[in-house]
Scaffold this active site. Structure first.
Site, PDB file in Angstrom:
ATOM      1  N   GLY A  20       0.819  -1.196   0.000  1.00  0.00           N
ATOM      2  CA  GLY A  20       0.000   0.000   0.000  1.00  0.00           C
ATOM      3  C   GLY A  20       0.859   1.253   0.000  1.00  0.00           C
ATOM      4  O   GLY A  20       2.055   1.216  -0.312  1.00  0.00           O
ATOM      5  N   SER A  49      -5.288   1.942   1.101  1.00  0.00           N
ATOM      6  CA  SER A  49      -4.873   3.227   0.533  1.00  0.00           C
ATOM      7  C   SER A  49      -5.594   3.501  -0.780  1.00  0.00           C
ATOM      8  O   SER A  49      -6.009   4.627  -1.058  1.00  0.00           O
ATOM      9  CB  SER A  49      -3.358   3.232   0.276  1.00  0.00           C
ATOM     10  OG  SER A  49      -2.629   2.710   1.351  1.00  0.00           O
ATOM     11  N   ALA A  52      -9.086   4.972  -0.467  1.00  0.00           N
ATOM     12  CA  ALA A  52      -9.281   6.261   0.199  1.00  0.00           C
ATOM     13  C   ALA A  52      -9.868   7.275  -0.769  1.00  0.00           C
ATOM     14  O   ALA A  52      -9.312   7.529  -1.831  1.00  0.00           O
ATOM     15  CB  ALA A  52      -7.953   6.768   0.752  1.00  0.00           C
ATOM     16  N   GLN A  53     -10.990   7.861  -0.397  1.00  0.00           N
ATOM     17  CA  GLN A  53     -11.664   8.822  -1.264  1.00  0.00           C
ATOM     18  C   GLN A  53     -11.369  10.263  -0.871  1.00  0.00           C
ATOM     19  O   GLN A  53     -11.290  11.150  -1.714  1.00  0.00           O
ATOM     20  CB  GLN A  53     -13.179   8.585  -1.226  1.00  0.00           C
ATOM     21  CG  GLN A  53     -13.613   7.252  -1.809  1.00  0.00           C
ATOM     22  CD  GLN A  53     -15.116   7.045  -1.692  1.00  0.00           C
ATOM     23  OE1 GLN A  53     -15.850   7.917  -1.237  1.00  0.00           O
ATOM     24  NE2 GLN A  53     -15.577   5.878  -2.103  1.00  0.00           N
ATOM     25  N   GLY A  54     -11.203  10.502   0.438  1.00  0.00           N
ATOM     26  CA  GLY A  54     -11.111  11.879   0.905  1.00  0.00           C
ATOM     27  C   GLY A  54      -9.904  12.619   0.386  1.00  0.00           C
ATOM     28  O   GLY A  54     -10.018  13.687  -0.204  1.00  0.00           O
ATOM     29  N   GLY A  55      -8.706  12.107   0.614  1.00  0.00           N
ATOM     30  CA  GLY A  55      -7.493  12.767   0.179  1.00  0.00           C
ATOM     31  C   GLY A  55      -6.488  12.838   1.304  1.00  0.00           C
ATOM     32  O   GLY A  55      -6.503  12.016   2.227  1.00  0.00           O
ATOM     33  N   GLU A 120     -13.169  18.856   5.420  1.00  0.00           N
ATOM     34  CA  GLU A 120     -13.830  17.677   5.960  1.00  0.00           C
ATOM     35  C   GLU A 120     -14.093  17.876   7.450  1.00  0.00           C
ATOM     36  O   GLU A 120     -13.641  18.861   8.051  1.00  0.00           O
ATOM     37  CB  GLU A 120     -12.989  16.422   5.697  1.00  0.00           C
ATOM     38  CG  GLU A 120     -12.909  16.082   4.210  1.00  0.00           C
ATOM     39  CD  GLU A 120     -12.150  14.799   3.928  1.00  0.00           C
ATOM     40  OE1 GLU A 120     -11.685  14.158   4.888  1.00  0.00           O
ATOM     41  OE2 GLU A 120     -12.018  14.445   2.746  1.00  0.00           O
ATOM     42  N   HIS A 239     -16.687   4.501  10.054  1.00  0.00           N
ATOM     43  CA  HIS A 239     -17.103   5.566   9.144  1.00  0.00           C
ATOM     44  C   HIS A 239     -18.618   5.661   9.181  1.00  0.00           C
ATOM     45  O   HIS A 239     -19.315   4.651   9.067  1.00  0.00           O
ATOM     46  CB  HIS A 239     -16.619   5.290   7.723  1.00  0.00           C
ATOM     47  CG  HIS A 239     -16.612   6.515   6.865  1.00  0.00           C
ATOM     48  ND1 HIS A 239     -17.767   7.117   6.428  1.00  0.00           N
ATOM     49  CD2 HIS A 239     -15.595   7.261   6.378  1.00  0.00           C
ATOM     50  CE1 HIS A 239     -17.461   8.176   5.706  1.00  0.00           C
ATOM     51  NE2 HIS A 239     -16.146   8.296   5.664  1.00  0.00           N
ATOM     52  N   ARG A 285     -16.021  12.090  13.703  1.00  0.00           N
ATOM     53  CA  ARG A 285     -16.595  10.881  13.130  1.00  0.00           C
ATOM     54  C   ARG A 285     -17.262   9.964  14.153  1.00  0.00           C
ATOM     55  O   ARG A 285     -18.281   9.333  13.854  1.00  0.00           O
ATOM     56  CB  ARG A 285     -15.501  10.083  12.392  1.00  0.00           C
ATOM     57  CG  ARG A 285     -15.230  10.609  11.003  1.00  0.00           C
ATOM     58  CD  ARG A 285     -14.231   9.732  10.287  1.00  0.00           C
ATOM     59  NE  ARG A 285     -14.048  10.186   8.915  1.00  0.00           N
ATOM     60  CZ  ARG A 285     -13.138   9.687   8.090  1.00  0.00           C
ATOM     61  NH1 ARG A 285     -12.337   8.738   8.498  1.00  0.00           N
ATOM     62  NH2 ARG A 285     -13.039  10.141   6.858  1.00  0.00           N
ATOM     63  N   HIS A 344     -13.738   1.191   9.618  1.00  0.00           N
ATOM     64  CA  HIS A 344     -13.066   1.945   8.559  1.00  0.00           C
ATOM     65  C   HIS A 344     -11.580   2.144   8.799  1.00  0.00           C
ATOM     66  O   HIS A 344     -10.786   2.016   7.879  1.00  0.00           O
ATOM     67  CB  HIS A 344     -13.751   3.309   8.433  1.00  0.00           C
ATOM     68  CG  HIS A 344     -13.212   4.181   7.353  1.00  0.00           C
ATOM     69  ND1 HIS A 344     -13.273   3.821   6.015  1.00  0.00           N
ATOM     70  CD2 HIS A 344     -12.598   5.395   7.386  1.00  0.00           C
ATOM     71  CE1 HIS A 344     -12.726   4.786   5.276  1.00  0.00           C
ATOM     72  NE2 HIS A 344     -12.305   5.745   6.089  1.00  0.00           N
ATOM     73  N   ARG A 379      -9.342   9.480  14.900  1.00  0.00           N
ATOM     74  CA  ARG A 379      -8.542  10.064  13.821  1.00  0.00           C
ATOM     75  C   ARG A 379      -9.255  11.236  13.159  1.00  0.00           C
ATOM     76  O   ARG A 379     -10.437  11.156  12.818  1.00  0.00           O
ATOM     77  CB  ARG A 379      -8.241   9.000  12.761  1.00  0.00           C
ATOM     78  CG  ARG A 379      -7.534   9.523  11.523  1.00  0.00           C
ATOM     79  CD  ARG A 379      -7.312   8.409  10.524  1.00  0.00           C
ATOM     80  NE  ARG A 379      -8.552   7.898   9.977  1.00  0.00           N
ATOM     81  CZ  ARG A 379      -9.040   8.220   8.781  1.00  0.00           C
ATOM     82  NH1 ARG A 379      -8.394   9.069   8.007  1.00  0.00           N
ATOM     83  NH2 ARG A 379     -10.163   7.683   8.352  1.00  0.00           N
TER      84      ARG A 379
END
Length: 530
Positions: A20, A49, A52-55, A120, A239, A285, A344, A379
């Site tokens: 990853g 990895s 991962a959508q967020g960035g 976010e 998540h 979260r 998640h 996190r």
């Protein structure tokens, strides 16, 4: 370059387990020092990895600062974040983004050519760098995979699982590998004095998860069996918005959707997070996950509604989420998306210092398998990819500055017996993790889970299932021992935080002791004290 398994016994003295982000970035940073990357799945696949959508969070925009980023990280971590680690992570973020750009990652830019940043949950500023809205993980892994394959000093061995760390006198001496998907294949033993574990997280120990099947806690288990100290294993991040369309793993509706104005509603069309937290959908979260969990448990259901916020722009802004919805017959531009919490990210892991060193000599860990102190009990969104690259770079620098002993000749190792993988037993373990060690926990269910996982570890003849049970036991035993609610760990029988914020530092021996005590209590019933 790629080599056959027959060549691996002649390894260089640095071995990275995991393909990853953390593993590949570390390998590239070690170049031109020879390194072998061992991965169960084809390179660039099977890693969280890539999903991962967020960035990646980084203070690169005008008006933002590493100090503000660190402050947000510390605030989200519910009292357990190591402040020095958080500040170091935030300060190094811009340099690691520059590294990724040099490796060819096509981060989004604005009309003036600056890196485009989004916001976010629990961030005080727009500081998330993306690729095509929600494709950061895929794009980063694709770029690094291309770079790794073009680097002559990196040997890649695909299709093998590391099932055991070999040690002597408190130091690693090698690894035992087995061909992925073939439990009765003869294992392969290799000698190595410098091993980096970058094996990812534990999400697939749960029945409902956004993680790939490879995220079964393997690295955590083999490190714990080798005597490594494990930090904060009870802290699992769920998540809030996994898309519930009957898929395993569940597709993810990125948090960035809520950052762009999408709201959470129940089956009656009512927004419910406004009554839970002042930040509503952008609360930390763990709070949002429990809010969603409560609506689902009450039978009202939970839905992410982006109709007003995005509407016809949905497909362009979030193509991955749009494709997942359309594949399930949902048009997110016109109808709400059914969601539920899903395992998640694991805040806990192998305890490492500022250089990524574990308590076992010669063993480093990076990425989700590690616990640096950066995430605390909860996190902050999009800090995980950042932590992976920061610590991968630090580990490479540390190894390059070390005098690594040559691999010793390993004595002939006894071949461990291994039966076929018991799929039903693994399914039951995952179900118990979700029901007993999930979003909401209590002492009776945790005690039952601890006893069950200890029994599986003791009785199973399959090494892969044993490793799953070991990691599950570490999580459940630490959750049983923590008699408070904090961050991602919520106990309905201890719903408040303790005045004393303390991290967990534990070992497999200590987890087994908790299991033995609970087994004895069941034989001679007494009040459970945790």
């Amino acid at each position: 370059m790629r080599n056959q398994i027959e060549d691996i016994r002649n390894t260089p003295n640095v071995v990275i387990v995991g393909g990853g982000l953390a593993g590949l970035f570390c390998a590239l940073k070690l170049a031109p020092r020879p390194v072998t990357v061992i991965t169960a799945a084809p390179l660039g696949q099977g890693a969280s990895s890539a999903w991962a959508q967020g960035g990646i969070a980084a203070a690169v925009a005008e008006g933002d600062s590493p100090e503000a980023h660190a402050a947000d990280t510390i605030a989200a971590g519910a009292g357990l974040v190591d402040a020095d680690v958080a500040h170091g992570l935030a300060r190094e973020a811009p340099a690691r983004i520059d590294d990724l750009l040099r490796y060819g990652v096509p981060f989004d830019r604005d009309l003036e050519g600056h890196l485009a940043v989004g916001r976010e949950a629990a961030h005080s500023a727009r500081r998330i760098v993306h690729v095509q809205g929600d494709r950061a993980g895929q794009a980063i892994l694709a770029a690094l995979t291309t770079a790794v394959r073009a680097t002559p000093s990196i040997r890649v061995v695909e299709g093998y699982l590391a099932e055991e760390l070999l040690t002597a006198d408190g130091a690693v001496t090698g690894l035992r590998l087995r061909k992925a998907g073939d439990p009765i294949a003869k294992p392969v033993t290799i000698a190595a004095r410098a091993i980096v574990l970058a094996t990812g997280g534990i999400g697939h120990l749960y029945a409902v998860t956004t993680n790939p099947p490879e995220a079964r806690g393997l690295g955590l288990a083999i490190a714990a069996r080798a005597g490594a100290v494990i930090a904060d294993p009870e802290f699992v991040q769920f998540h809030p918005t996994a898309i519930m369309v009957g898929r395993d793993p569940a597709p993810l509706a990125t948090e960035a959707l809520r950052g762009e104005g999408a709201v959470l509603i129940n089956g009656n069309g009512e927004r419910f997070m406004q009554a839970v937290h002042p930040l509503a959908e952008l609360a930390p979260r763990d709070i949002v996950a429990r809010g969603v969990f409560a609506e689902v448990a009450a039978g009202r259901g939970a839905f992410l509604d982006a109709r007003d916020a995005l509407g016809a722009r949905f497909a362009e802004k979030f193509p991955t989420v749009h494709a997942s919805c359309r594949a399930a017959g949902i048009d997110p531009a016109r109808e709400p998306i059914p969601v539920a919490p899903a395992a998640h990210y694991h805040m806990g892991g192998i305890a490492v210092d500022a250089r990524g060193r574990s308590s076992v000599q010669g063993l480093w860990a990076a990425g989700e398998v590690s616990c640096t102190g950066a995430h605390g009990a909860n996190r902050l969104a999009s800090n995980s990819l950042l932590e992976a690259v920061v610590y991968a770079a630090r580990i490479a620098e540390d190894i390059l500055g070390c005098e690594i002993p040559s691999p010793a000749h390993l004595a002939e190792q006894p071949v461990p017996r291994n039966c076929a993988f018991p799929a039903l037993a693994a399914q039951n373990l995952r179900a118990m993790m979700t029901s007993h060690v999930g979003v909401v926990r209590d002492r009776e269910r945790l005690a039952e889970a601890v006893r069950s996982f200890a029994a599986i570890e003791r009785d199973t003849g399959n090494i892969a299932l044993r490793n799953m049970a070991i990691t599950a036991l570490l999580v459940a035993a630490a959750a049983f021992a923590r008699r408070e609610s904090r961050g991602g760990h919520y106990r309905s029988d201890h719903p408040t935080e303790s005045p004393l914020a303390r991290r967990t530092m534990t070992t497999l021996v200590q987890a087994r002791e908790i299991a033995d005590r609970l087994a004895e209590l069941k034989r001679t019933p007494q009040p459970i004290t945790a």
